[in-house]
Design an enzyme around this catalytic site. Structure first.
Site, PDB file in Angstrom:
ATOM      1  CG  ASP A   1      -1.932  -1.083   1.245  1.00 56.15           C
ATOM      2  OD1 ASP A   1      -1.833  -1.998   0.407  1.00 56.15           O
ATOM      3  OD2 ASP A   1      -2.823  -1.042   2.106  1.00 56.15           O
TER       4      ASP A   1
ATOM      5  CD  GLU B   1      -8.609  -4.605   1.645  1.00 55.14           C
ATOM      6  OE1 GLU B   1      -8.130  -4.936   2.744  1.00 55.14           O
ATOM      7  OE2 GLU B   1      -8.133  -4.980   0.560  1.00 55.14           O
TER       8      GLU B   1
HETATM    9  C1  FRU Z   1      -4.812  -3.322   1.371  1.00 60.49           C
HETATM   10  C2  FRU Z   1      -4.721  -3.760   2.801  1.00 60.49           C
HETATM   11  C3  FRU Z   1      -5.240  -2.691   3.718  1.00 60.49           C
HETATM   12  C4  FRU Z   1      -4.532  -2.995   5.013  1.00 60.49           C
HETATM   13  C5  FRU Z   1      -3.190  -3.550   4.533  1.00 60.49           C
HETATM   14  C6  FRU Z   1      -2.680  -4.688   5.331  1.00 60.49           C
HETATM   15  O1  FRU Z   1      -3.817  -3.883   0.556  1.00 60.49           O
HETATM   16  O2  FRU Z   1      -5.423  -4.967   2.991  1.00 60.49           O
HETATM   17  O3  FRU Z   1      -6.626  -2.679   3.849  1.00 60.49           O
HETATM   18  O4  FRU Z   1      -4.403  -1.834   5.780  1.00 60.49           O
HETATM   19  O5  FRU Z   1      -3.377  -3.979   3.206  1.00 60.49           O
HETATM   20  O6  FRU Z   1      -1.458  -5.140   4.865  1.00 60.49           O
END
Ligand code: FRU
Length: 424
Positions: free
Chosen positions: A53, A294
């Site tokens: 992310d 997300e």
């Molecule tokens: C998106 C996600 C987010 C979370 C993170 C965990 O790729 O699932 O929602 O904060 O990655 O690694």
């Protein structure tokens, strides 16, 4: 579930619904909503770490901001373990896929900087070991607060629990680079309440994370989006007429779709600094459609609210499906009603020939979409893959009314600034 509120002068609202009928309109491989193929010979940002992310430094209005000419991104990051016996397969080779799949458990916030909005230089960890109260530092948003370089990093403190937190620090620049100072005191903001947003006690697979604070361009107040699930015991949700929508004959069967209960949450700040928050009912729910919405975020354009959120194929409910990618909804006012972009909601999905090529798309106000490379097939059958853990090529979108179009592709990890702030 409580569906109305009258707090802090906020208008009562009903959550908008992403329905099963909407999702039935999803068409994989439509070229206007499909990310161009990512080649398996992609460059890797850094061979010591996986990144996923990506969170560009921005202001509260959503503008991606550079400081003294330096672009800055934050990334969820985990060490790679090529020499760790725990990640060797039976033949003694590094099992990179297992290492990659384990990354969430050791995710930490790192930052990177660049003069050109790409070719990111390694900055380091934002918080020292021990500062964050939980094992995992999950996604959020770094906000540049002012021309003194103060930054509020909102993120999710996970395991045990999942708490939306923030930590304040400062970005410091020199001719040679960027450093982050401070980030020493983490302040818990809120957790799921079990009345509007599902708790861990109600569902071990609950999601509550990914804060995205913003200033509403219309009322000027400070709000925050986040990912949640609709409150209630796992399995107790009803997928009724409203959640099904207007489906053709033969599409009334909802199977076990009551287990998919994603929502986009919203909270309003009671104070100017964003230290005191009140959760409001979700903006959007996807009960019976999908279990994860997300990293929700907005683009404010043409007087409209474009709400984007990422989701997966594997989190869709029985009888509906769609690619991993970013989905979007549009409304004329903050609290909706929201309608799915392109009819279905799909804005930018992976091609079916490379279903895991990218994820965690973030749409910026200039229409550029950044994401990370997850895995790309290296043979015809798709059985051999190359793991990414690095920045994907940026995609350009045109957003027009209730439609979006893929119109351009740029370099890997290209995140140009929209504003430059000169620090005092
Ligand atoms: C998106 C996600 C987010 C979370 C993170 C965990 O790729 O699932 O929602 O904060 O990655 O690694």
């Amino acid at each position: 579930m409580k569906t109305t509120t009258e707090k802090f002068g906020v208008t009562p609202h009903q959550p908008s619904l992403w329905t099963r009928a909407d999702a039935l309109k999803v068409r994989a491989d439509d070229p206007t909503t499909t990310q161009p193929l990512v080649s398996a010979d992609f460059p890797v940002l850094n061979n010591d770490v996986f990144i996923w992310d990506t969170m560009p430094l921005r202001d509260l209005d959503g503008n991606v901001t550079s400081v003294d000419g330096w672009s800055v991104i934050f990334t969820l990051t985990a060490d790679r373990h090529p020499n760790d016996p725990a990640y060797l397969d039976e033949d003694g080779n590094y099992d990179i896929l297992r290492d990659w799949n384990d990354r969430h458990g050791r995710a930490k916030m790192y930052y990177w900087f660049s003069r050109t909005g790409k070719n990111w230089e390694f900055g380091g960890r934002v918080m020292a070991e021990g500062v964050s109260p939980t094992a995992r530092e999950w996604a959020g948003t770094p906000i540049l607060l002012n021309d003194r370089g103060e930054v509020d990093l909102y993120y999710t403190a996970v395991t045990p629990g999942a708490t939306i937190v923030k930590v304040r620090g400062r970005v410091v620049t020199t001719e040679h680079g960027v450093s982050m100072v401070g980030f020493e005191k983490v302040k818990p903001l809120f957790e799921a309440d079990g009345k509007m947003y599902q708790t861990e006690a109600q569902n071990a697979f609950w999601g509550f994370r990914d804060p995205w604070p913003f200033r509403d361009p219309n009322d000027g107040k400070l709000y925050m989006l986040f990912e949640g699930n609709v409150a209630g015991e796992r399995g107790s949700h009803k997928v009724g007429e409203a959640e099904i929508g207007d489906v053709p004959p033969g599409y009334e069967d909802v199977g076990n779709s009551r287990f998919q209960t994603a929502c986009v949450g919203i909270a309003v700040a009671r104070d100017a600094d964003g230290d005191d928050w009140e959760m409001l009912p979700p903006l959007l729910t996807a009960v019976g459609v999908n279990d994860q919405t997300e990293r929700p975020h907005f683009v404010f354009q043409d007087g409209k609210y474009y709400l984007f959120t990422i989701s997966h194929t594997f989190t869709y409910a029985d009888g509906v499906t769609g690619p991993d990618g970013v989905y979007g909804f549009v409304a004329d006012s903050l609290f909706g009603p929201y309608v799915p972009l392109n009819g279905s909601g799909l804005v930018l999905g992976n091609p079916s020939s490379q279903p895991f090529q990218t994820y965690s798309h973030y749409v910026m106000p200039n229409g550029l979409v950044t994401s990370f490379i997850d895995s790309v097939p290296t043979d015809e059958t798709g059985t051999q893959i190359r793991v990414g853990g690095t920045e994907a090529p940026t995609v350009g979108l045109k957003i027009k009314g209730q439609q979006t179009f893929v119109v351009a592709e740029y370099d890997y990890g290209y995140i140009p600034p929209m504003l430059d702030v000169t620090l005092k």
